[in-house]
Design a protein around this motif. Structure first.
Motif, PDB file in Angstrom:
ATOM      1  N   ILE A 185      69.160  21.955  18.635  1.00  0.00           N
ATOM      2  CA  ILE A 185      70.274  21.038  18.880  1.00  0.00           C
ATOM      3  C   ILE A 185      70.049  19.762  18.087  1.00  0.00           C
ATOM      4  O   ILE A 185      69.283  18.890  18.485  1.00  0.00           O
ATOM      5  CB  ILE A 185      70.419  20.720  20.387  1.00  0.00           C
ATOM      6  N   SER A 186      70.682  19.679  16.964  1.00  0.00           N
ATOM      7  CA  SER A 186      70.552  18.484  16.126  1.00  0.00           C
ATOM      8  C   SER A 186      71.807  17.615  16.188  1.00  0.00           C
ATOM      9  O   SER A 186      71.784  16.475  15.732  1.00  0.00           O
ATOM     10  CB  SER A 186      70.274  18.871  14.672  1.00  0.00           C
ATOM     11  N   TYR A 187      72.878  18.159  16.757  1.00  0.00           N
ATOM     12  CA  TYR A 187      74.116  17.394  16.893  1.00  0.00           C
ATOM     13  C   TYR A 187      74.914  17.917  18.080  1.00  0.00           C
ATOM     14  O   TYR A 187      74.688  19.014  18.583  1.00  0.00           O
ATOM     15  CB  TYR A 187      74.963  17.506  15.619  1.00  0.00           C
ATOM     16  N   PHE A 188      75.849  17.095  18.544  1.00  0.00           N
ATOM     17  CA  PHE A 188      76.770  17.476  19.609  1.00  0.00           C
ATOM     18  C   PHE A 188      78.200  17.345  19.089  1.00  0.00           C
ATOM     19  O   PHE A 188      78.486  16.499  18.230  1.00  0.00           O
ATOM     20  CB  PHE A 188      76.601  16.583  20.842  1.00  0.00           C
TER      21      PHE A 188
ATOM     22  N   SER B 143      75.117  13.040  15.944  1.00  0.00           N
ATOM     23  CA  SER B 143      73.739  13.528  15.929  1.00  0.00           C
ATOM     24  C   SER B 143      73.108  13.329  17.297  1.00  0.00           C
ATOM     25  O   SER B 143      73.481  12.425  18.048  1.00  0.00           O
ATOM     26  CB  SER B 143      72.931  12.794  14.860  1.00  0.00           C
ATOM     27  N   ALA B 144      72.126  14.171  17.619  1.00  0.00           N
ATOM     28  CA  ALA B 144      71.478  14.113  18.925  1.00  0.00           C
ATOM     29  C   ALA B 144      70.844  12.741  19.205  1.00  0.00           C
ATOM     30  O   ALA B 144      71.024  12.196  20.304  1.00  0.00           O
ATOM     31  CB  ALA B 144      70.444  15.223  19.040  1.00  0.00           C
ATOM     32  N   PRO B 145      70.114  12.143  18.247  1.00  0.00           N
ATOM     33  CA  PRO B 145      69.529  10.821  18.536  1.00  0.00           C
ATOM     34  C   PRO B 145      70.584   9.768  18.867  1.00  0.00           C
ATOM     35  O   PRO B 145      70.395   8.970  19.792  1.00  0.00           O
ATOM     36  CB  PRO B 145      68.792  10.473  17.228  1.00  0.00           C
ATOM     37  N   PHE B 146      71.692   9.758  18.114  1.00  0.00           N
ATOM     38  CA  PHE B 146      72.742   8.783  18.393  1.00  0.00           C
ATOM     39  C   PHE B 146      73.430   9.082  19.722  1.00  0.00           C
ATOM     40  O   PHE B 146      73.865   8.159  20.421  1.00  0.00           O
ATOM     41  CB  PHE B 146      73.764   8.763  17.256  1.00  0.00           C
TER      42      PHE B 146
ATOM     43  N   ALA C  13      66.375  14.109  27.170  1.00  0.00           N
ATOM     44  CA  ALA C  13      66.213  14.360  25.734  1.00  0.00           C
ATOM     45  C   ALA C  13      65.493  15.669  25.417  1.00  0.00           C
ATOM     46  O   ALA C  13      65.902  16.386  24.498  1.00  0.00           O
ATOM     47  CB  ALA C  13      65.504  13.176  25.076  1.00  0.00           C
ATOM     48  N   PRO C  14      64.426  16.045  26.152  1.00  0.00           N
ATOM     49  CA  PRO C  14      63.735  17.294  25.813  1.00  0.00           C
ATOM     50  C   PRO C  14      64.291  18.538  26.498  1.00  0.00           C
ATOM     51  O   PRO C  14      63.710  19.613  26.364  1.00  0.00           O
ATOM     52  CB  PRO C  14      62.306  17.013  26.295  1.00  0.00           C
ATOM     53  N   LEU C  15      65.414  18.418  27.212  1.00  0.00           N
ATOM     54  CA  LEU C  15      65.960  19.584  27.913  1.00  0.00           C
ATOM     55  C   LEU C  15      66.306  20.709  26.942  1.00  0.00           C
ATOM     56  O   LEU C  15      66.799  20.461  25.830  1.00  0.00           O
ATOM     57  CB  LEU C  15      67.226  19.188  28.693  1.00  0.00           C
ATOM     58  N   GLN C  16      66.050  21.943  27.381  1.00  0.00           N
ATOM     59  CA  GLN C  16      66.453  23.103  26.588  1.00  0.00           C
ATOM     60  C   GLN C  16      67.930  23.353  26.859  1.00  0.00           C
ATOM     61  O   GLN C  16      68.329  23.621  27.991  1.00  0.00           O
ATOM     62  CB  GLN C  16      65.628  24.329  26.980  1.00  0.00           C
TER      63      GLN C  16
ATOM     64  N   ALA D   2      72.165  22.350  30.085  1.00  0.00           N
ATOM     65  CA  ALA D   2      70.791  22.835  30.206  1.00  0.00           C
ATOM     66  C   ALA D   2      70.760  24.322  30.536  1.00  0.00           C
ATOM     67  O   ALA D   2      71.591  24.839  31.280  1.00  0.00           O
ATOM     68  CB  ALA D   2      70.050  22.043  31.275  1.00  0.00           C
ATOM     69  N   CYS D   3      69.769  25.015  29.980  1.00  0.00           N
ATOM     70  CA  CYS D   3      69.639  26.466  30.167  1.00  0.00           C
ATOM     71  C   CYS D   3      68.951  26.822  31.477  1.00  0.00           C
ATOM     72  O   CYS D   3      68.981  27.977  31.900  1.00  0.00           O
ATOM     73  CB  CYS D   3      68.836  27.077  29.017  1.00  0.00           C
ATOM     74  N   TYR D   4      68.300  25.878  32.114  1.00  0.00           N
ATOM     75  CA  TYR D   4      67.556  26.183  33.330  1.00  0.00           C
ATOM     76  C   TYR D   4      67.850  25.135  34.395  1.00  0.00           C
ATOM     77  O   TYR D   4      68.593  24.176  34.161  1.00  0.00           O
ATOM     78  CB  TYR D   4      66.047  26.250  33.037  1.00  0.00           C
ATOM     79  N   ASP D   5      67.258  25.332  35.568  1.00  0.00           N
ATOM     80  CA  ASP D   5      67.507  24.457  36.712  1.00  0.00           C
ATOM     81  C   ASP D   5      67.080  23.020  36.393  1.00  0.00           C
ATOM     82  O   ASP D   5      65.986  22.783  35.867  1.00  0.00           O
ATOM     83  CB  ASP D   5      66.727  24.965  37.924  1.00  0.00           C
TER      84      ASP D   5
END
Length: 306
Positions: A7-10, A91-94, A162-165, A185-188
């Protein structure tokens, strides 16, 4: 399935294709942002250059206006870019930076309202002791805490998401939002949600409880005090209460959109409600305080019409 390293952008999907009208929308957004900048900066200059306005109430107002500029900039700079864009990607950071700006703005706003209500409480309930209780060092400490605590709390929130999958990168809004990212998020995400609830309790519930307590005490004094006391309370507390109510309504609109299915609501109305607390509040505050507080109103006229 997409993991967090990919995930580098939304994509902000709430924008719609407007063709050549995008230039008109851009001008409207730009005009709105300029009005916010000019109105808040004007009152900040008025307060800073007039020594007779160097009182706690006006210093707290100046801090509030700084926060309005901070929060609106966190939204409008992206809106201006995205209005002219055809891809509507960020972008993800922004994206995470914007989440930080928006949520820290909201937290600081509630904290500012709390210290302003405390200031009015001292001025109305303890008028003879006000100057000894609300000293310059206390004013600086309260302002520092109203900014520092929310900023630290939101740093932790942002570092948790930020580190969520993530299993997707589409956000159904016109700006990046904490809950929208968590939903991808892919998990709980119970742990993240629990911390979010605790953080909200500290940065929102505590200021709200402080506001309720101080206004209960102010009302008690008003009912048992003189007509002059009641007039002073009304003249100084009305702008504060109106601004608090306006911001609370905007925050409620945002919470409702995040928690409930709003697909039946027209898209334009959803967009307006989602950005209400970031657009109307920064415009509302200079108007309500500029009109209601006579000292600021007179100094503004002197500065503008000189």
């Amino acid at each position: 399935m997409v993991n967090s390293t990919q995930i580098s952008y939304f994509t902000l999907s709430a924008y719609f294709h407007s063709g050549h009208l995008k230039y008109l929308y851009f001008l409207i957004v730009l005009l709105l942002y300029v009005l916010i900048l000019v109105s808040n900066l004007l009152l900040m200059v008025v307060i800073c250059v007039n020594r007779n306005l160097h009182e706690p109430m006006y210093i707290f107002l100046c801090s509030l206006f700084v926060n309005e500029l901070y929060g609106s900039s966190g939204l409008f700079l992206l809106l201006l870019v995205q209005t002219l864009s055809d891809s509507h990607m960020i972008s993800a950071p922004f994206c995470f930076l914007q989440i930080y700006c928006v949520y820290s703005y909201g937290s600081v706003e509630f904290s500012s309202f709390a210290i302003m209500s405390y200031d009015r409480y001292l001025a109305i309930c303890f008028p003879l002791q006000y100057n000894t209780r609300m000293t310059s060092s206390k004013v600086c400490t309260l302002i520092a805490l109203s900014w520092l605590i929310p900023f630290l709390a939101v740093v932790v929130i942002t570092s948790l998401i930020a580190p969520l999958q993530l299993c997707g990168n589409v956000i159904h809004k016109v700006y990046c939002d904490y809950y929208s990212v968590v939903k991808l998020a892919c998990y709980d995400t119970t742990g993240v949600n629990v911390y979010g609830l605790i953080s909200a309790s500290v940065t929102v519930s505590c200021p709200v409880l402080m506001i309720l307590y101080t206004y209960m005490r102010i009302l008690r004094v008003c009912f048992s005090g003189s007509k002059q006391t009641r007039q002073k309370a009304v003249s100084t507390c009305t702008p504060h209460l109106a601004s608090l109510l306006n911001f609370s309504c905007g925050a409620l609109f945002e919470i409702v959109q995040n928690r409930f299915d709003m697909s039946s609501v027209p898209s334009m109305l959803r967009i307006f409600l989602s950005v209400y607390f970031l657009t109307c509040q920064p415009l509302f505050n200079p108007i309500i305080y500029g009109l209601k507080l006579s000292k600021i109103r007179v100094k503004c006229k002197d500065l503008v019409f000189g």
